[in-house]
Design a protein around this motif. Structure first.
Motif, PDB file in Angstrom:
ATOM      1  N   THR A 240      65.900  51.771  92.117  1.00 52.41           N
ATOM      2  CA  THR A 240      65.941  50.568  92.900  1.00 52.41           C
ATOM      3  C   THR A 240      65.360  50.798  94.125  1.00 52.41           C
ATOM      4  O   THR A 240      65.749  51.974  94.988  1.00 52.41           O
ATOM      5  N   LEU A 241      64.506  49.980  94.797  1.00 48.77           N
ATOM      6  CA  LEU A 241      63.890  49.811  96.291  1.00 48.77           C
ATOM      7  C   LEU A 241      64.251  48.869  96.966  1.00 48.77           C
ATOM      8  O   LEU A 241      64.147  47.615  96.279  1.00 48.77           O
ATOM      9  N   SER A 242      64.859  49.241  98.083  1.00 51.38           N
ATOM     10  CA  SER A 242      64.799  48.123  98.954  1.00 51.38           C
ATOM     11  C   SER A 242      63.775  47.561  99.804  1.00 51.38           C
ATOM     12  O   SER A 242      63.067  48.520 100.292  1.00 51.38           O
TER      13      SER A 242
ATOM     14  N   LYS B  23      63.198  48.199  90.615  1.00 54.37           N
ATOM     15  CA  LYS B  23      63.541  47.043  90.855  1.00 54.37           C
ATOM     16  C   LYS B  23      63.814  46.984  92.464  1.00 54.37           C
ATOM     17  O   LYS B  23      64.394  47.572  92.984  1.00 54.37           O
ATOM     18  N   LEU B  24      63.217  45.717  92.681  1.00 55.74           N
ATOM     19  CA  LEU B  24      62.950  45.207  94.240  1.00 55.74           C
ATOM     20  C   LEU B  24      64.378  44.566  94.717  1.00 55.74           C
ATOM     21  O   LEU B  24      64.833  43.611  93.968  1.00 55.74           O
ATOM     22  N   THR B  25      64.755  45.060  95.848  1.00 54.70           N
ATOM     23  CA  THR B  25      66.297  44.367  96.321  1.00 54.70           C
ATOM     24  C   THR B  25      66.039  44.140  97.697  1.00 54.70           C
ATOM     25  O   THR B  25      65.111  44.492  98.489  1.00 54.70           O
ATOM     26  N   SER B  26      66.845  43.326  98.447  1.00 53.18           N
ATOM     27  CA  SER B  26      66.961  42.840  99.939  1.00 53.18           C
ATOM     28  C   SER B  26      68.294  42.597 100.290  1.00 53.18           C
ATOM     29  O   SER B  26      68.790  41.775  99.515  1.00 53.18           O
TER      30      SER B  26
ATOM     31  N   GLY C 235      70.751  44.325  99.306  1.00 53.93           N
ATOM     32  CA  GLY C 235      71.588  44.760  98.198  1.00 53.93           C
ATOM     33  C   GLY C 235      71.552  43.585  97.119  1.00 53.93           C
ATOM     34  O   GLY C 235      72.002  43.793  96.031  1.00 53.93           O
ATOM     35  N   ALA C 236      70.746  42.541  97.203  1.00 55.89           N
ATOM     36  CA  ALA C 236      70.488  41.541  96.077  1.00 55.89           C
ATOM     37  C   ALA C 236      69.155  41.453  95.591  1.00 55.89           C
ATOM     38  O   ALA C 236      68.170  42.036  96.302  1.00 55.89           O
ATOM     39  N   GLY C 237      68.788  41.074  94.485  1.00 56.64           N
ATOM     40  CA  GLY C 237      67.641  40.866  93.695  1.00 56.64           C
ATOM     41  C   GLY C 237      66.823  39.891  94.676  1.00 56.64           C
ATOM     42  O   GLY C 237      67.200  39.079  95.423  1.00 56.64           O
ATOM     43  N   VAL C 238      65.417  40.044  94.278  1.00 54.36           N
ATOM     44  CA  VAL C 238      64.550  39.178  95.360  1.00 54.36           C
ATOM     45  C   VAL C 238      63.711  38.232  94.381  1.00 54.36           C
ATOM     46  O   VAL C 238      63.654  38.408  93.265  1.00 54.36           O
ATOM     47  N   THR C 239      63.333  36.997  94.903  1.00 58.12           N
ATOM     48  CA  THR C 239      62.472  36.286  94.170  1.00 58.12           C
ATOM     49  C   THR C 239      61.184  36.023  94.792  1.00 58.12           C
ATOM     50  O   THR C 239      60.912  36.074  96.039  1.00 58.12           O
ATOM     51  N   LEU C 240      60.266  36.510  93.952  1.00 57.90           N
ATOM     52  CA  LEU C 240      58.779  36.471  94.759  1.00 57.90           C
ATOM     53  C   LEU C 240      58.085  35.385  93.787  1.00 57.90           C
ATOM     54  O   LEU C 240      58.375  35.105  92.697  1.00 57.90           O
ATOM     55  N   PRO C 241      56.891  34.946  94.595  1.00 55.98           N
ATOM     56  CA  PRO C 241      55.945  33.970  93.708  1.00 55.98           C
ATOM     57  C   PRO C 241      55.304  34.534  92.533  1.00 55.98           C
ATOM     58  O   PRO C 241      55.090  35.734  92.648  1.00 55.98           O
ATOM     59  N   SER C 242      55.176  34.016  91.576  1.00 56.66           N
ATOM     60  CA  SER C 242      54.380  34.182  90.550  1.00 56.66           C
ATOM     61  C   SER C 242      53.025  34.853  90.711  1.00 56.66           C
ATOM     62  O   SER C 242      52.445  35.456  89.918  1.00 56.66           O
TER      63      SER C 242
ATOM     64  N   ILE D 212      51.335  39.716 103.285  1.00 58.04           N
ATOM     65  CA  ILE D 212      52.175  40.700 102.887  1.00 58.04           C
ATOM     66  C   ILE D 212      53.366  39.982 102.945  1.00 58.04           C
ATOM     67  O   ILE D 212      54.030  39.772 103.895  1.00 58.04           O
ATOM     68  N   LEU D 213      54.057  40.078 101.726  1.00 57.41           N
ATOM     69  CA  LEU D 213      55.589  39.504 101.568  1.00 57.41           C
ATOM     70  C   LEU D 213      56.408  40.532 101.978  1.00 57.41           C
ATOM     71  O   LEU D 213      57.828  40.164 102.324  1.00 57.41           O
ATOM     72  N   GLY D 214      56.370  41.823 101.701  1.00 56.75           N
ATOM     73  CA  GLY D 214      57.091  43.085 102.006  1.00 56.75           C
ATOM     74  C   GLY D 214      56.740  44.224 101.521  1.00 56.75           C
ATOM     75  O   GLY D 214      55.615  44.448 100.619  1.00 56.75           O
ATOM     76  N   THR D 215      57.459  45.260 101.915  1.00 55.65           N
ATOM     77  CA  THR D 215      56.907  46.454 101.576  1.00 55.65           C
ATOM     78  C   THR D 215      58.228  47.356 101.208  1.00 55.65           C
ATOM     79  O   THR D 215      59.385  47.045 101.592  1.00 55.65           O
ATOM     80  N   ALA D 216      58.170  48.501 100.431  1.00 53.21           N
ATOM     81  CA  ALA D 216      59.214  49.592  99.879  1.00 53.21           C
ATOM     82  C   ALA D 216      58.587  50.678  99.962  1.00 53.21           C
ATOM     83  O   ALA D 216      57.609  50.864  99.469  1.00 53.21           O
TER      84      ALA D 216
END
Length: 134
Positions: free
Chosen positions: A7-9, A34-37, A39-46, A100-104
């Motif tokens: 799990t990666l934040s 598994k990406l989180t933000s 502590g919850a799951g994230v919703t990313l565009p397809s 860039i939507l995010g990094t982990a």
């Protein structure tokens, strides 16, 4: 093939996850993140894409593509990721087009191989015994 799941934040800070592997692991490990933000799951565009980037202890960097399905990134160890033993700081970068939507971040912990790629093998008693039995 070995599957490793983590799990990666996407939140900055914190202690990076350590991903163990061995020098020379090429295509033998499937890394699932598994990406989180918060502590919850994230919703990313397809349409989002992911790159896995890192810099090895010898100072050389790599950038490889990874697959994204929902909130899970899947990558495989490549030749460029594991030739040098040591800690390899890595980053998953999630893009949508050029944004860039995010990094982990995580550490690829590459253990030294027991035998180098071009070993200078010495004669052993085992080899002699094997030869005698033939």
């Amino acid at each position: 093939m070995i599957t490793q799941t983590y799990t990666l934040s996407l939140q900055p800070g914190g202690i990076p996850v350590r991903v163990p592997c061995v020098q020379g692991d090429v295509g033998s490990r499937e890394l699932q993140f598994k990406l989180t933000s918060n502590g919850a799951g994230v919703t990313l565009p397809s349409s989002a894409t992911v790159s896995l980037d890192g810099t090895k202890p010898d100072g050389k960097s790599f950038s490889v593509g990874a697959a994204l399905s929902g909130d899970t990134v899947v990558a495989y160890t490549t030749k460029q990721m594991t030739p040098v033993a040591g800690e390899v700081p890595c980053q998953l970068t999630i893009y949508d087009d050029r944004t860039i939507l995010g990094t982990a971040h995580f550490i690829l912990d590459v253990a030294p191989s027991a035998i180098p790629a071009d070993p200078d093998l010495s004669q052993t008693d085992i080899s002699s015994i094997t030869t005698l039995w033939r």
